[in-house]
Design an enzyme around this catalytic site. Structure first.
Site, PDB file in Angstrom:
ATOM      1  CE  LYS A 213      -1.759   2.862   2.779  1.00  0.00           C
ATOM      2  NZ  LYS A 213      -1.714   4.029   1.879  1.00  0.00           N
ATOM      3  N   GLY A 266       7.532   5.414   7.719  1.00  0.00           N
ATOM      4  CA  GLY A 266       6.526   6.476   7.867  1.00  0.00           C
ATOM      5  C   GLY A 266       6.662   7.096   9.242  1.00  0.00           C
ATOM      6  CB  SER A 267       4.591   9.441  11.064  1.00  0.00           C
ATOM      7  OG  SER A 267       3.351   8.805  10.959  1.00  0.00           O
ATOM      8  CB  THR A 268       7.195   8.017  15.527  1.00  0.00           C
ATOM      9  OG1 THR A 268       8.492   8.184  14.941  1.00  0.00           O
ATOM     10  CG2 THR A 268       7.349   7.312  16.856  1.00  0.00           C
ATOM     11  CB  VAL A 270       1.431   5.686  11.365  1.00  0.00           C
ATOM     12  CG1 VAL A 270       0.969   4.476  10.570  1.00  0.00           C
ATOM     13  CG2 VAL A 270       0.581   6.902  11.023  1.00  0.00           C
ATOM     14  CD  GLU A 294      14.633   1.817   9.930  1.00  0.00           C
ATOM     15  OE1 GLU A 294      14.942   2.801  10.634  1.00  0.00           O
ATOM     16  OE2 GLU A 294      14.961   0.660  10.234  1.00  0.00           O
ATOM     17  CB  CYS A 328      13.283  10.329   7.924  1.00  0.00           C
ATOM     18  SG  CYS A 328      14.334   9.448   6.787  1.00  0.00           S
ATOM     19  CD  GLU A 426       9.368  13.488  11.557  1.00  0.00           C
ATOM     20  OE1 GLU A 426       8.289  12.888  11.703  1.00  0.00           O
ATOM     21  OE2 GLU A 426      10.339  12.994  10.957  1.00  0.00           O
TER      22      GLU A 426
HETATM   23  P1  NAD Z   1       2.761   8.408   7.357  1.00  0.00           P
HETATM   24  O1  NAD Z   1       3.056   7.717   8.634  1.00  0.00           O
HETATM   25  O2  NAD Z   1       1.707   9.449   7.356  1.00  0.00           O
HETATM   26  O3  NAD Z   1       2.347   7.359   6.240  1.00  0.00           O
HETATM   27  C1  NAD Z   1       3.119   6.199   5.945  1.00  0.00           C
HETATM   28  C2  NAD Z   1       2.199   5.148   5.356  1.00  0.00           C
HETATM   29  O4  NAD Z   1       1.308   4.695   6.377  1.00  0.00           O
HETATM   30  C3  NAD Z   1       1.319   5.690   4.223  1.00  0.00           C
HETATM   31  O5  NAD Z   1       1.197   4.700   3.224  1.00  0.00           O
HETATM   32  C4  NAD Z   1       0.008   5.945   4.917  1.00  0.00           C
HETATM   33  O6  NAD Z   1      -1.097   5.909   4.057  1.00  0.00           O
HETATM   34  C5  NAD Z   1      -0.037   4.807   5.916  1.00  0.00           C
HETATM   35  N1  NAD Z   1      -0.910   5.057   7.073  1.00  0.00           N
HETATM   36  C6  NAD Z   1      -1.185   6.244   7.675  1.00  0.00           C
HETATM   37  N2  NAD Z   1      -2.029   6.038   8.721  1.00  0.00           N
HETATM   38  C7  NAD Z   1      -2.276   4.705   8.781  1.00  0.00           C
HETATM   39  C8  NAD Z   1      -3.049   3.871   9.631  1.00  0.00           C
HETATM   40  N3  NAD Z   1      -3.744   4.366  10.649  1.00  0.00           N
HETATM   41  N4  NAD Z   1      -3.074   2.540   9.387  1.00  0.00           N
HETATM   42  C9  NAD Z   1      -2.351   2.011   8.375  1.00  0.00           C
HETATM   43  N5  NAD Z   1      -1.607   2.764   7.531  1.00  0.00           N
HETATM   44  C10 NAD Z   1      -1.560   4.086   7.734  1.00  0.00           C
HETATM   45  O7  NAD Z   1       4.163   9.007   6.823  1.00  0.00           O
HETATM   46  P2  NAD Z   1       4.434   9.944   5.557  1.00  0.00           P
HETATM   47  O8  NAD Z   1       3.870  11.297   5.813  1.00  0.00           O
HETATM   48  O9  NAD Z   1       4.096   9.254   4.286  1.00  0.00           O
HETATM   49  O10 NAD Z   1       6.031  10.020   5.604  1.00  0.00           O
HETATM   50  C11 NAD Z   1       6.704  10.894   6.434  1.00  0.00           C
HETATM   51  C12 NAD Z   1       7.184  10.210   7.696  1.00  0.00           C
HETATM   52  O11 NAD Z   1       8.017   9.122   7.347  1.00  0.00           O
HETATM   53  C13 NAD Z   1       8.030  11.112   8.566  1.00  0.00           C
HETATM   54  O12 NAD Z   1       7.716  10.903   9.917  1.00  0.00           O
HETATM   55  C14 NAD Z   1       9.454  10.643   8.268  1.00  0.00           C
HETATM   56  O13 NAD Z   1      10.380  10.919   9.289  1.00  0.00           O
HETATM   57  C15 NAD Z   1       9.240   9.187   8.061  1.00  0.00           C
HETATM   58  N6  NAD Z   1      10.311   8.595   7.240  1.00  0.00           N
HETATM   59  C16 NAD Z   1      11.257   7.856   7.878  1.00  0.00           C
HETATM   60  C17 NAD Z   1      12.296   7.303   7.154  1.00  0.00           C
HETATM   61  C18 NAD Z   1      13.359   6.488   7.842  1.00  0.00           C
HETATM   62  O14 NAD Z   1      14.118   5.809   7.161  1.00  0.00           O
HETATM   63  N7  NAD Z   1      13.455   6.528   9.164  1.00  0.00           N
HETATM   64  C19 NAD Z   1      12.368   7.502   5.785  1.00  0.00           C
HETATM   65  C20 NAD Z   1      11.373   8.246   5.156  1.00  0.00           C
HETATM   66  C21 NAD Z   1      10.346   8.785   5.912  1.00  0.00           C
END
Ligand code: NAD
Length: 542
Positions: A213, A266-268, A270, A294, A328, A426
């Protein structure tokens, strides 16, 4: 038949093209960008079991820097499509898991080759157009990093498979690296096209099947990834892309007996919620699912009193603002000693003020738009909060322009409070906060760096003095999974700086390293005895 131990090609990093004025590559990429921008709106299906799946629910896609122009739409699926994707993955599982490793390797090496050549412009242009990256940011992500992930992972896979136990006389011991029993869920972010591809490709390379997804803001380049996988020969059903809400996907997947692993970036917040949900369902699963995530960061730059002001200012201007701070790893809090502050400030303000902001189509623009209206409003709230605080001063930037695109000026805040909101949380935008410290309190400042945020992703020390570098390396040993000395804290390269952070920033399984691939296999130990005992009596029994 595999009557040989094959060596895989030695991986080397894909050279980054310069896109200098007048270069062939620049001409060709900008032409592709314009063609994609001006073509009739496209419609992106889901890809389930190799079939294109459409629904009556369409959601439009536009450019963050030109949000009124519709580039196309995607088909919004529901829980039935998630179930179909799981079924397709499981149908493909046995054949894929039994596909010889050299064939799996060849598919991803071919994907790397296609991306290095005919797919390069398309993948880069899609990333520029729908994720608002400038030419260079697109090139290092969508082309080079993705190619590196594919090529290096093949090499790491071969290294893992060659790790075998010793054998004793009359016995042959072997280790077999089985794919996980079930399917892997790849849940990917908007900000790196390469990460989206790798979260699917890494488990698939190791013989797993995947339900993917993508983030709704990355679907435009996601369909190019699916095309690439198909042309490289990835069999139908190995990676299934569904475009549904995250919660909807999670509700089906995390209740499924065959759910075997989560590959998340994605975000911490979530990630923590997903982990809790998985934990609550443990009895439902056949195996303990692998959880790799991550997540967020609040990445630091700490300067020592011996640092050169131009080094500090440049680490900050590049480290904090490239891709609008939506990395990130982006520097978002800095600690500058008072003896060099005035000089750092002068250079930094001059550099940041010279950034041009606008569409990636104009390659003079260093800064483009932030991803969407939600992010734009979120960043604006932080800026409004800082403007109204007596503890903060904005020394450059601070304005947002949302009419045409989601543009946020690169902003530097100086605070007198080391725990000021923007030093801790963040923001994920082009906002850097600086705390100016007493140059004689370096060690105390390192304690502050370590304790200010819940994250531990990246960080940097800038110094000309070896002892201070040693002290910072020691005191900040758990503050960052990627630690930089005299460099900006962004721009990790596959094979060179394995990437990932600890504490609130994730499980630190280092994307693009063999540590990550090990999470997608479950080893089986095989002992074969050539002199099988036929009497239970050991010699000691007389
Ligand atoms: P996000 O957490 O909003 O979304 C990530 C994914 O999770 C998306 O596909 C989203 O649709 C899905 N999602 C959101 N809510 C959900 C839920 N309740 N249930 C299931 N899936 C859900 O993150 P984003 O805005 O796409 O990306 C930015 C974040 O990612 C920042 O916090 C950034 O620091 C982090 N990031 C970390 C790294 C790393 O390597 N540490 C790399 C890139 C991005």
């Amino acid at each position: 038949m595999s009557n040989a131990f094959f060596n895989v090609p030695k991986a080397i990093n894909e050279p980054v093209k310069s896109y200098a004025p007048g270069s062939e590559e620049k001409k060709s990429l900008i032409e592709t960008y314009k063609k994609m921008k001006n073509q009739d709106p496209i419609e992106i299906p889901m890809f389930i079991g190799g079939k294109e799946v459409r629904t009556n629910n369409k959601q439009s896609i536009s450019s963050p820097h030109d949000h009124k122009r519709i580039l196309g739409s995607y088909n919004v699926g529901d829980s039935k499509h998630v179930q179909d994707a799981i079924d397709s993955a499981l149908n493909a599982r046995e054949k894929w898991a039994n596909t010889p490793w050299q064939d799996r390797a060849a598919i991803f090496l071919k994907a790397a080759q296609l991306l290095s050549g005919p797919y390069r412009d398309k993948m880069n242009a899609a990333t520029m157009l729908a994720q608002s990256k400038n030419v260079y940011q697109a090139e290092i992500d969508a082309a080079c990093e993705m190619i590196d992930f594919f090529r290096f992972n093949v090499q790491y896979m071969a290294e893992i498979y060659s790790q075998q136990p010793i054998s004793s006389p009359g016995v042959w011991n072997r280790l077999e690296y089985r794919p996980l029993e079930g399917f892997v869920f790849a849940l990917t972010p908007f900000n790196f096209t390469a990460i989206a591809a790798n979260l699917c490709a890494a488990p698939a390379l190791m013989g797993n099947v995947v339900v993917w997804k993508p983030s709704q803001s990355q679907i435009y380049s996601a369909q190019v990834i699916v095309e690439l996988f198909k042309e490289a020969g990835l069999p139908d059903g190995v990676v299934n892309m569904v475009t549904v809400g995250g919660k909807e996907a999670g509700d089906v997947i995390f209740n499924h007996k065959e759910f075997a692993g989560l590959h998340f970036t994605g975000s911490t917040t979530v990630f923590r919620n997903l982990w809790k949900g998985i934990g609550n369902n443990l009895e439902k699963y056949r195996s303990y699912p692998r959880i790799v995530g991550e997540t967020g960061g609040k990445d630091f730059v700490v300067a020592h009193k011996t640092a050169k002001p131009s080094h500090v200012a440049t680490a900050l201007s590049r480290g904090a603002f490239e891709y609008q701070g939506q990395k990130c790893s982006a520097a978002s809090r800095a600690y500058v000693p008072d003896n060099i502050w005035e000089e750092v400030k002068e250079i930094l303000v001059k550099q940041v003020s010279s950034f041009k902001m606008g569409s990636p189509e104009d390659t003079n623009n260093f800064i483009n738009a932030v991803i969407d209206s939600k992010s734009f409003n979120n960043i604006k709230n932080y800026l409004d909060y800082s403007k109204s605080s007596s503890e903060a001063e904005i020394i450059v930037g601070g304005n947002c322009y949302g009419d045409e695109g989601y543009f946020v000026e690169p902003t530097v805040i100086v605070t007198t409070n080391p725990s000021f909101k923007t030093m801790v949380e963040e923001i994920f935008g082009p906002v850097l906060t600086i705390y100016v410290y007493n140059a004689n309190k370096f060690e105390e400042t390192l304690d502050l760096v370590d304790s200010t945020s819940e994250y531990a992703l990246t960080g940097a020390i800038i110094s000309q003095d070896r002892e201070s570098i040693r002290l910072a390396s020691k005191k900040l040993v758990n503050s960052a999974g990627n630690f930089y000395i005299n460099d900006k804290p962004t721009g990790a390269v596959v094979g060179q700086q394995p990437f990932g952070g600890a504490r609130g920033s994730g499980t630190n399984d280092k994307a693009g390293a063999s540590m990550n691939l090990l999470r997608w296999v479950s080893a089986r130990t095989i002992k074969e005895t050539f002199d099988t005992p036929s009497d239970y009596k050991y010699p000691f029994l007389g």
